[in-house]
Design a protein around this motif. Structure first.
Motif, short mmCIF file in Angstrom:
data_model
loop_
_atom_site.label_atom_id
_atom_site.label_comp_id
_atom_site.label_asym_id
_atom_site.label_seq_id
_atom_site.Cartn_x
_atom_site.Cartn_y
_atom_site.Cartn_z
N LEU A 97 5.37 -44.24 113.59
CA LEU A 97 4.96 -45.41 112.81
C LEU A 97 3.60 -45.95 113.23
O LEU A 97 2.73 -46.20 112.39
N SER A 143 -0.34 -41.73 112.16
CA SER A 143 1.00 -41.14 112.01
C SER A 143 0.95 -39.99 111.02
O SER A 143 0.47 -40.16 109.89
N ALA A 149 1.21 -50.35 108.93
CA ALA A 149 2.19 -49.93 109.94
C ALA A 149 2.02 -50.62 111.27
O ALA A 149 2.94 -50.60 112.10
N GLY A 161 5.11 -51.67 113.70
CA GLY A 161 5.21 -50.87 114.92
C GLY A 161 5.29 -51.73 116.16
O GLY A 161 6.11 -51.49 117.06
N ILE A 221 6.26 -48.04 104.52
CA ILE A 221 6.57 -48.49 105.88
C ILE A 221 8.08 -48.64 106.06
O ILE A 221 8.63 -48.26 107.11
N THR A 264 10.32 -46.49 108.66
CA THR A 264 11.17 -47.20 109.61
C THR A 264 12.59 -46.65 109.58
O THR A 264 13.23 -46.44 110.63
N GLU A 308 12.55 -43.25 111.10
CA GLU A 308 12.45 -43.42 112.54
C GLU A 308 13.82 -43.67 113.15
O GLU A 308 14.16 -43.12 114.21
#
Length: 434
Positions: free
Chosen positions: A155, A159, A180, A184, A366, A370, A373
């Motif tokens: 992120l 990236s 981001a 982040g 984003i 996320t 992630e």
């Protein structure tokens, strides 16, 4: 069979093939070719086979991928990750869980010059994990903090995943990098909070270390100048309009290479290994992109995106309800797929639905990253968990999975915050005029 139903069946078949351990690129490409024949006809499929693989990998924007990978590889060889780790530890090592907090901060910083979560986790596991175990940290907290901290690499800009999303959706790479940054940093803060709460409940998990003097802290901080310089050069150059993301990637790669050379860490073996790692990783990503291009042709031939937009419009659900369902879908999918494959497989038919609902595509990018992630540390197929276990084979995978629970909860909290307050994501790119 109606083409829309064929599209849904093809998507399910692809997931089944991936679950059967067929390589993701092969699964997507196979379904894309076979499924397109009855929908578009063999002449169209033959033309697609002659054009789509090239179209998938030739965009100029993709040149940042091998360059950012190269930068991350040689930044690790230059010792930037260790300097950053020791610099942060000098300030927080005296509190309970300080080493784990320093690990998360170092992962965020190294992710800013690496762009890959797997590379960040692999690098920091070699730097931080032995030190935490030597200081008496519980293996579950030590391994989980590296696994969770490593996800920040996907992120915090630059990236690679955000670059891929930008190319898929034709959004600005610079705007996505700017958007981001605050999410982040929020993720890093929530991870650190999770460590503090966990060690407060059980102090034996992460004992406090020695307090450093002011002079020692300044010395440790001064040794992190290389990371700050590389980050400022790459990201600062993009935001200041000095060069494009591709030029920034090239400059960053040259900077990391120069650091490794000036510190005497560059020899024939290191150079060969670094080039080989860059080539293998880039080739893997490009191979998946080719498979995704073939699969996307099938999805477009089935009219599945338009069908889903029509279904969502007909349901008359509030936009937030549809978004919650999409997030739940991604959380479930993240338990079984890696981040790049999940994005390439779903964005072609999810993105039209999201934009139809009126959501900002940069904000959704984003949110999507996320969620992806989170999938990197979600059992049973969280890729970062396997990376850590491969570098610390004596720590059981079950123990690592138990240790990541507080970090999963922190990610869910971050996802809720970013969903409820889109301004946290969009304020910086708007302020910069991106």
């Amino acid at each position: 069979m109606p083409p829309e139903i064929a599209g849904i069946v093809g998507f399910i078949v692809t997931l089944v093939l991936i679950a059967l351990r067929l390589p993701v690129a092969v699964a997507m490409g196979l379904v894309g070719i076979v499924g397109s024949i009855p929908l578009a006809g063999w002449p169209a499929v033959k033309f697609m086979l002659g054009t789509q693989p090239f179209e998938a990998v030739h965009p100029y924007g993709l040149s940042v991928v091998p360059l950012f990978i190269f930068m991350g590889v040689f930044a690790a060889h230059a010792g930037l990750s260790r300097n950053l780790y020791e610099g942060i530890y000098a300030f927080v090592g005296h509190v309970r869980g300080g080493l784990a907090i320093a690990t998360i901060g170092a992962c965020a910083g190294f992710g800013a010059i690496c762009g890959s979560s797997l590379a960040t986790a692999a690098t920091m596991s070699r730097v931080a994990l032995p030190e935490m175990r030597r200081k008496g940290y519980a293996e579950s907290l030590a391994a989980a903090s590296v696994a969770a901290g490593g996800t920040l690499g996907v992120l915090i800009p630059p990236s690679i995943i955000l670059v891929i999303y930008a190319l898929l959706t034709r959004e600005s790479i610079g705007a996505l990098f700017a958007a981001a940054l605050i999410p982040g940093l929020l993720g890093m803060g929530l991870y650190m909070l999770a460590v503090r709460l966990r060690t407060r409940l059980d102090p034996t998990l992460g004992p406090a270390g020695d307090r450093r003097t002011g002079g020692q802290r300044l010395q440790a901080l001064a040794r992190t100048w290389d990371v700050a310089a590389l980050f400022a050069l790459v990201i600062g150059g993009i935001y200041a309009g000095l060069f494009s993301p591709t030029e920034a990637a090239a400059i960053g790669a040259a900077g990391a290479f120069a650091f490794a050379a000036l510190r005497g860490q560059l020899n024939r073996q290191v150079l060969a290994a670094g080039i080989r790692e860059t080539a293998v990783t880039s080739g893997m990503i490009f191979f998946i992109l080719i498979g995704a291009a073939l699969f996307n042709f099938f999805i477009e031939s089935s009219n599945l995106p338009q069908f889903l937009v029509g279904v969502v419009s007909g349901l008359d659900w509030p936009a937030w309800t549809v978004m919650v369902v999409l997030l739940a879908f991604y959380l479930l999918l993240g338990c079984f797929m890696d981040s790049l494959s999940m994005m390439l497989l779903t964005v072609p038919f999810v993105f039209p639905v999201v934009t139809h609902l009126g959501y900002d595509p940069v904000w959704f990018g984003i949110i999507l990253v996320t969620v992806i992630e989170l999938g990197l540390i979600t059992p049973p197929i969280g890729m970062n968990l396997f990376v850590i276990q491969s570098t610390a084979t004596d720590i059981s995978l079950v123990r690592i999975m138990r240790g990541v629970t507080p970090f999963i909860l922190a990610d869910v909290a971050r996802l809720a915050i970013l969903t409820a307050f889109p301004a946290l994501t969009l304020a910086l790119p708007r302020w910069l005029g991106l």
